[in-house]
Design a protein around this motif. Structure first.
Motif, PDB file in Angstrom:
ATOM      1  N   ARG A  60      18.046  42.750  89.135  1.00  0.00           N
ATOM      2  CA  ARG A  60      17.681  42.599  87.740  1.00  0.00           C
ATOM      3  C   ARG A  60      16.638  41.486  87.584  1.00  0.00           C
ATOM      4  NH1 ARG A  60      22.891  43.902  88.461  1.00  0.00           N
ATOM      5  NH2 ARG A  60      23.936  45.334  87.012  1.00  0.00           N
ATOM      6  N   SER A  61      15.992  41.446  86.436  1.00  0.00           N
ATOM      7  CA  SER A  61      14.971  40.441  86.173  1.00  0.00           C
ATOM      8  C   SER A  61      15.604  39.091  85.849  1.00  0.00           C
ATOM      9  CB  SER A  61      14.097  40.875  84.997  1.00  0.00           C
ATOM     10  OG  SER A  61      14.858  40.862  83.788  1.00  0.00           O
ATOM     11  N   ASN A  62      14.772  38.039  85.880  1.00  0.00           N
ATOM     12  CA  ASN A  62      15.217  36.710  85.446  1.00  0.00           C
ATOM     13  C   ASN A  62      15.829  36.767  84.054  1.00  0.00           C
ATOM     14  OD1 ASN A  62      14.247  35.275  87.732  1.00  0.00           O
ATOM     15  ND2 ASN A  62      12.187  35.187  86.862  1.00  0.00           N
ATOM     16  N   GLU A  63      15.123  37.429  83.143  1.00  0.00           N
ATOM     17  CA  GLU A  63      15.560  37.481  81.742  1.00  0.00           C
ATOM     18  C   GLU A  63      16.907  38.177  81.603  1.00  0.00           C
ATOM     19  OE1 GLU A  63      11.389  36.634  82.091  1.00  0.00           O
ATOM     20  OE2 GLU A  63      12.551  38.341  82.858  1.00  0.00           O
ATOM     21  N   GLU A  64      17.091  39.285  82.322  1.00  0.00           N
ATOM     22  CA  GLU A  64      18.374  39.999  82.255  1.00  0.00           C
ATOM     23  C   GLU A  64      19.513  39.117  82.754  1.00  0.00           C
ATOM     24  OE1 GLU A  64      18.113  44.547  83.212  1.00  0.00           O
ATOM     25  OE2 GLU A  64      16.598  43.517  84.414  1.00  0.00           O
ATOM     26  N   ALA A  65      19.279  38.405  83.851  1.00  0.00           N
ATOM     27  CA  ALA A  65      20.323  37.549  84.414  1.00  0.00           C
ATOM     28  C   ALA A  65      20.689  36.418  83.460  1.00  0.00           C
ATOM     29  CB  ALA A  65      19.863  36.988  85.758  1.00  0.00           C
ATOM     30  N   VAL A  66      19.680  35.789  82.868  1.00  0.00           N
ATOM     31  CA  VAL A  66      19.916  34.656  81.976  1.00  0.00           C
ATOM     32  C   VAL A  66      20.619  35.110  80.694  1.00  0.00           C
ATOM     33  CG1 VAL A  66      18.771  32.925  80.539  1.00  0.00           C
ATOM     34  CG2 VAL A  66      18.046  33.260  82.917  1.00  0.00           C
ATOM     35  N   VAL A  67      20.154  36.206  80.112  1.00  0.00           N
ATOM     36  CA  VAL A  67      20.768  36.697  78.877  1.00  0.00           C
ATOM     37  C   VAL A  67      22.200  37.163  79.118  1.00  0.00           C
ATOM     38  CG1 VAL A  67      20.650  38.482  77.090  1.00  0.00           C
ATOM     39  CG2 VAL A  67      18.575  37.253  77.777  1.00  0.00           C
ATOM     40  N   ALA A  68      22.446  37.818  80.257  1.00  0.00           N
ATOM     41  CA  ALA A  68      23.813  38.250  80.584  1.00  0.00           C
ATOM     42  C   ALA A  68      24.742  37.049  80.705  1.00  0.00           C
ATOM     43  CB  ALA A  68      23.817  39.056  81.874  1.00  0.00           C
ATOM     44  N   THR A  69      24.222  35.955  81.215  1.00  0.00           N
ATOM     45  CA  THR A  69      25.005  34.721  81.289  1.00  0.00           C
ATOM     46  C   THR A  69      25.410  34.275  79.890  1.00  0.00           C
ATOM     47  OG1 THR A  69      23.736  34.027  83.239  1.00  0.00           O
ATOM     48  CG2 THR A  69      25.024  32.340  82.104  1.00  0.00           C
ATOM     49  N   GLY A  70      24.424  34.169  79.020  1.00  0.00           N
ATOM     50  CA  GLY A  70      24.698  33.723  77.662  1.00  0.00           C
ATOM     51  C   GLY A  70      25.641  34.650  76.927  1.00  0.00           C
ATOM     52  N   GLU A  71      25.441  35.948  77.045  1.00  0.00           N
ATOM     53  CA  GLU A  71      26.317  36.917  76.372  1.00  0.00           C
ATOM     54  C   GLU A  71      27.771  36.726  76.792  1.00  0.00           C
ATOM     55  OE1 GLU A  71      23.272  40.704  75.717  1.00  0.00           O
ATOM     56  OE2 GLU A  71      24.465  40.560  77.556  1.00  0.00           O
ATOM     57  N   SER A  72      27.992  36.492  78.088  1.00  0.00           N
ATOM     58  CA  SER A  72      29.369  36.362  78.565  1.00  0.00           C
ATOM     59  C   SER A  72      29.993  35.046  78.100  1.00  0.00           C
ATOM     60  CB  SER A  72      29.418  36.466  80.093  1.00  0.00           C
ATOM     61  OG  SER A  72      28.712  35.404  80.711  1.00  0.00           O
ATOM     62  N   LEU A  73      29.212  33.979  78.053  1.00  0.00           N
ATOM     63  CA  LEU A  73      29.747  32.708  77.556  1.00  0.00           C
ATOM     64  C   LEU A  73      30.163  32.828  76.093  1.00  0.00           C
ATOM     65  CD1 LEU A  73      27.181  30.227  79.164  1.00  0.00           C
ATOM     66  CD2 LEU A  73      29.582  30.496  79.810  1.00  0.00           C
ATOM     67  N   VAL A  74      29.373  33.549  75.317  1.00  0.00           N
ATOM     68  CA  VAL A  74      29.720  33.790  73.907  1.00  0.00           C
ATOM     69  C   VAL A  74      30.958  34.665  73.814  1.00  0.00           C
ATOM     70  CG1 VAL A  74      28.953  34.856  71.757  1.00  0.00           C
ATOM     71  CG2 VAL A  74      27.343  33.485  73.106  1.00  0.00           C
ATOM     72  N   ARG A  75      30.966  35.749  74.565  1.00  0.00           N
ATOM     73  CA  ARG A  75      32.056  36.721  74.492  1.00  0.00           C
ATOM     74  C   ARG A  75      33.405  36.111  74.874  1.00  0.00           C
ATOM     75  NH1 ARG A  75      29.902  39.998  77.549  1.00  0.00           N
ATOM     76  NH2 ARG A  75      30.987  39.577  79.506  1.00  0.00           N
ATOM     77  N   LEU A  76      33.403  35.241  75.884  1.00  0.00           N
ATOM     78  CA  LEU A  76      34.657  34.654  76.357  1.00  0.00           C
ATOM     79  C   LEU A  76      35.027  33.366  75.629  1.00  0.00           C
ATOM     80  CD1 LEU A  76      34.260  35.208  80.214  1.00  0.00           C
ATOM     81  CD2 LEU A  76      35.565  36.570  78.575  1.00  0.00           C
ATOM     82  N   GLY A  77      34.236  32.982  74.638  1.00  0.00           N
ATOM     83  CA  GLY A  77      34.556  31.792  73.853  1.00  0.00           C
ATOM     84  C   GLY A  77      34.435  30.505  74.640  1.00  0.00           C
ATOM     85  N   LEU A  78      33.486  30.436  75.578  1.00  0.00           N
ATOM     86  CA  LEU A  78      33.347  29.281  76.433  1.00  0.00           C
ATOM     87  C   LEU A  78      32.322  28.278  75.917  1.00  0.00           C
ATOM     88  CD1 LEU A  78      33.512  31.056  79.914  1.00  0.00           C
ATOM     89  CD2 LEU A  78      35.328  29.781  78.737  1.00  0.00           C
ATOM     90  N   LEU A  79      31.918  28.437  74.661  1.00  0.00           N
ATOM     91  CA  LEU A  79      30.941  27.510  74.066  1.00  0.00           C
ATOM     92  C   LEU A  79      31.595  26.597  73.035  1.00  0.00           C
ATOM     93  CD1 LEU A  79      27.918  29.922  73.566  1.00  0.00           C
ATOM     94  CD2 LEU A  79      28.346  28.337  75.464  1.00  0.00           C
ATOM     95  N   ASN A  80      32.914  26.478  73.083  1.00  0.00           N
ATOM     96  CA  ASN A  80      33.610  25.608  72.143  1.00  0.00           C
ATOM     97  C   ASN A  80      33.145  24.167  72.303  1.00  0.00           C
ATOM     98  OD1 ASN A  80      35.089  27.747  71.208  1.00  0.00           O
ATOM     99  ND2 ASN A  80      36.786  27.413  72.638  1.00  0.00           N
ATOM    100  N   GLY A  81      33.116  23.445  71.227  1.00  0.00           N
ATOM    101  CA  GLY A  81      32.642  22.065  71.283  1.00  0.00           C
ATOM    102  C   GLY A  81      31.127  21.972  71.289  1.00  0.00           C
ATOM    103  N   ARG A  82      30.469  22.996  70.734  1.00  0.00           N
ATOM    104  CA  ARG A  82      29.010  22.983  70.686  1.00  0.00           C
ATOM    105  C   ARG A  82      28.508  21.754  69.948  1.00  0.00           C
ATOM    106  NH1 ARG A  82      26.003  28.504  69.719  1.00  0.00           N
ATOM    107  NH2 ARG A  82      25.958  27.730  67.612  1.00  0.00           N
ATOM    108  N   SER A  83      27.443  21.198  70.467  1.00  0.00           N
ATOM    109  CA  SER A  83      26.852  20.022  69.826  1.00  0.00           C
ATOM    110  C   SER A  83      26.184  20.403  68.533  1.00  0.00           C
ATOM    111  CB  SER A  83      25.838  19.385  70.780  1.00  0.00           C
ATOM    112  OG  SER A  83      25.111  18.367  70.130  1.00  0.00           O
ATOM    113  N   GLY A  84      26.209  19.492  67.571  1.00  0.00           N
ATOM    114  CA  GLY A  84      25.542  19.757  66.317  1.00  0.00           C
ATOM    115  C   GLY A  84      24.063  19.654  66.445  1.00  0.00           C
TER     116      GLY A  84
END
Length: 345
Positions: free
Chosen positions: A321-345
């Motif tokens: 896959r491309s760089n962009e696909e790999a990076v976006v898939a990373t972000g999608e999974s972090l959002v989906r699994l709720g692993l972004l709790n404590g996000r900075s303001g």
């Protein structure tokens, strides 16, 4: 179909590789460092949607001890050795990371040889290929090796180089009929399966949580974890892969600014904290004088390391896959699994 031992089943790459093997119809044994981590393997395989995951056999074995490896490798036709220590911070004593990486690889290779395993595929790293050469326009290939004495070589980079060298030396001198193939991935991205993921994922995590407010002037090579898993499985059985190294990367390097732009384009409002500007190199050099955590990044500022994935494409039919696909898939999974709790303001 074959029976395969995968070391490090609770790891980011390990779980994805087991899922890929199960999908292809292979049976799998995997190692865990303690019995209480067996359930973690099941949870990650469930997140990956792997078929037949209840049939995966877990064996307790640690890279720092001989105990358990004979049982882990029993009946395996192939071994995929993915487990390797990764320090949370670069140690002052480099042997704390070099010795476990080298001795762990040799411990697995000895067990594989003694059990009559046909081929071991070892996960090394681009760290063993493209460092210690200063600023260069060269395109790195599998014929290149990191210079352990290079100014930009950290203990971790040195450990990967020494461990891979030791593996090749062992197979050449004492491997018997054991075949060795080595995969050298760059920074691994892609869908996470839980809170245990590759260190490279922290880059995307920091961008999405707002902890990286501006992008540093850094460049990296990327590859999707699913493609690294696929390459291991291809290398496991391809006749021409015996005795070869394969670089695993998507293509050209991408800047941190480019990664942030890909996240904004792919995730919309979920990436609204991703940086839109790049910090000047002089500012990071200044900050590194008072923030030790930044010091190891200083030699990498503005450095672009190019490499070729031609051997994997041409010999094994690999298509990442491309760089962009790999990076976006990373972000999608972090959002989906709720692993972004404590996000900075």
């Amino acid at each position: 179909m074959a029976h395969v031992l995968v070391t490090g089943g609770t790891g980011f790459l390990g779980a994805h590789t087991i899922a890929r093997l199960l999908t292809a119809g292979h049976t799998v044994t995997t190692t865990v460092r303690s019995p209480d981590r067996e359930a973690e393997v099941g949870r990650m395989l469930a997140a990956a949607g792997a078929p037949g995951r209840d049939g995966v056999r877990c064996v307790v074995a640690d890279l720092g001890s001989d105990e358990g490896w004979d049982r882990a490798v029993a009946g395996a036709e192939h071994v995929l050795h993915l487990a390797s220590p990764f320090p949370a911070a670069q140690p002052r004593d480099e042997d704390k990371v070099i010795v476990p990486a080298r001795d762990g690889a040799l411990r697995v290779l000895r067990a594989a040889r003694d059990a009559g395993v046909r081929r071991t595929v070892l996960t090394s790293s681009f760290a063993a290929v493209g460092y210690g050469h200063g600023r260069t326009a060269r395109v790195f290939t599998e014929d290149d090796w990191t210079d352990p004495a290079g100014a930009d070589v950290t203990p971790y980079v040195k450990s990967k180089t020494i461990a891979e060298r030791a593996a090749w030396d062992f197979v050449d001198s004492a491997g018997g009929g054991l075949e060795l193939t080595v995969i050298n991935p760059v920074g691994i991205f892609g869908p996470v399966l839980g809170p245990d993921y590759a260190a490279s994922i922290r880059i995307v995590h920091a961008m999405l949580t707002g902890h990286m407010r501006v992008a540093p002037p850094l460049w990296t090579n990327t590859v999707d974890v699913r493609d690294v898993a696929d390459l291991h499985v291809r290398a496991m059985t391809a006749p021409k892969a015996a005795g070869q190294r394969y670089l695993a990367l998507a293509g050209d390097p991408v800047s941190f600014h480019g990664m942030a732009a890909a996240l904004r384009a792919g995730l919309g409002r979920a990436a609204d904290r991703a940086p839109t500007a790049t910090a000047p190199a002089w500012l990071l050099r200044l900050l590194a004088t008072v923030r030790p955590a930044l010091r190891e990044t200083v030699p990498q500022l503005g450095v672009v390391r190019r490499a070729s994935n031609a051997r994997a494409r041409e010999e094994l039919g690999w298509s990442p896959r491309s760089n962009e696909e790999a990076v976006v898939a990373t972000g999608e999974s972090l959002v989906r699994l709720g692993l972004l709790n404590g996000r900075s303001g």
